[in-house]
Design an enzyme around this catalytic site. Structure first.
Site, PDB file in Angstrom:
ATOM      1  CD  GLN A  94      -5.312   3.655   6.599  1.00  0.00           C
ATOM      2  OE1 GLN A  94      -6.456   4.112   6.622  1.00  0.00           O
ATOM      3  NE2 GLN A  94      -5.060   2.367   6.794  1.00  0.00           N
ATOM      4  NE  ARG A 124      -7.896   2.151  -6.415  1.00  0.00           N
ATOM      5  CZ  ARG A 124      -8.874   2.879  -6.978  1.00  0.00           C
ATOM      6  NH1 ARG A 124     -10.012   3.061  -6.354  1.00  0.00           N
ATOM      7  NH2 ARG A 124      -8.703   3.412  -8.161  1.00  0.00           N
ATOM      8  CD  GLU A 169      -8.858   1.503   7.470  1.00  0.00           C
ATOM      9  OE1 GLU A 169      -9.965   2.074   7.405  1.00  0.00           O
ATOM     10  OE2 GLU A 169      -8.162   1.247   6.463  1.00  0.00           O
TER      11      GLU A 169
END
Length: 283
Positions: free
Chosen positions: A178, A17, A120
């Site tokens: 994921q 990140r 997603e």
């Protein structure tokens, strides 16, 4: 561009990140450029890091050359919404122009090795068709269909029966699922939704390190290491096949205790130990 090809299996990939990089935020202790060589592909996960942030210059001029020297490819992540940019017409020429802009701005501008699209959301049929068309244009520019060593990667928390994936499955170098917080018993069923369209050596599953301030409670990396979901994921294989490898999210939190919210320097201890296991499994 990283010159040597990856092994077909035993890969480790990781999302860092960017807002936890010490150039992006001098109050933070960790550095994207310190990701260890056990990581084959490092993802630039760019939230909260605007274009004027000095991180981007440092990424191009320092981090990428350093990571390339150790054999780690660097790939930019962006959301599926980027493929639906309304400022480009929903036409073949618009799809091509959008793909060219994405690759220019997100990959080439920073000297990176490819593009990762985070999927997603289940799109309405018209949007799904449009996204698939842009994916086909992207594949001319990056990934295994482009004729160079660049990467086109699809990452998702959905199944392989999602329409955009069904229409584009053959384009990707790798597909990342994921699997944060999921039981081992569920992994085979998820794989079976992808298996008709994807060889196992292009399929990875992923765990998440604990972020901070209760952003997730997956508990994938609780001690002891040997009994963790992260290790179980690294060792799990589809029935009768061998997957490409395993990935982690929030590698900038490697080794942090579950529910520990203090932002501290990391030594990448879990990543190194998982890397050792993966190398041993390669034979």
């Amino acid at each position: 561009m990283v010159p040597s090809p990856f092994p077909r299996t035993g890969l480790q990939m990781a999302y860092f990140r960017t807002w936890h990089d010490r150039v992006a935020d001098p109050t933070k202790p960790n550095c994207f450029g310190d990701i260890p060589a056990e990581v084959d592909v490092a993802f630039v996960f760019p939230d909260f890091t605007p274009p004027e942030n000095p991180f981007w210059r440092t990424l191009r001029d320092e981090y990428v050359p350093k990571l390339h020297e150790q054999g780690t490819a660097v790939v930019r992540t962006t959301d599926i919404g980027a493929l639906l940019d309304p400022s480009f017409p929903d036409t073949p020429s618009g799809h091509r122009a959008l793909a060219e802009k994405l690759v220019s701005d997100l990959v080439h501008a920073h000297g990176l090795d490819g593009l990762d699209i985070d999927m997603e959301n289940r799109l309405e049929p018209a949007a799904a068709e449009r996204a698939a068309a842009v994916f086909h244009e992207l594949s001319r520019l990056v990934g295994k269909e482009s004729g160079d060593d660049s990467l086109l990667i699809y990452d998702t928390n959905l199944g392989g029966d999602e329409p955009v994936f069904s229409a584009t499955a053959d384009l990707y170098d790798y597909v990342l699922v994921q699997s944060y917080g999921r039981s081992l018993d569920s992994l085979q069923a998820t794989w079976e939704t992808f298996a008709p369209l994807l060889p196992a050596e292009r399929y990875l599953i992923g765990f998440s390190f604990y972020e901070e301030f209760d952003l997730n409670r997956w508990d994938d990396t609780s001690e002891p290491f040997e009994e963790s979901r992260a290790v179980a994921y690294a060792e799990w294989q589809p029935e009768g096949a061998t997957k490409a490898g395993v990935f982690s999210y929030a590698i900038d939190r490697d080794g942090v205790d579950f529910l520990d919210d203090e932002i501290t320097a990391v030594e990448y201890s879990w990543t190194r130990k998982i890397g050792e296991r993966l190398r041993a499994a390669r034979g």
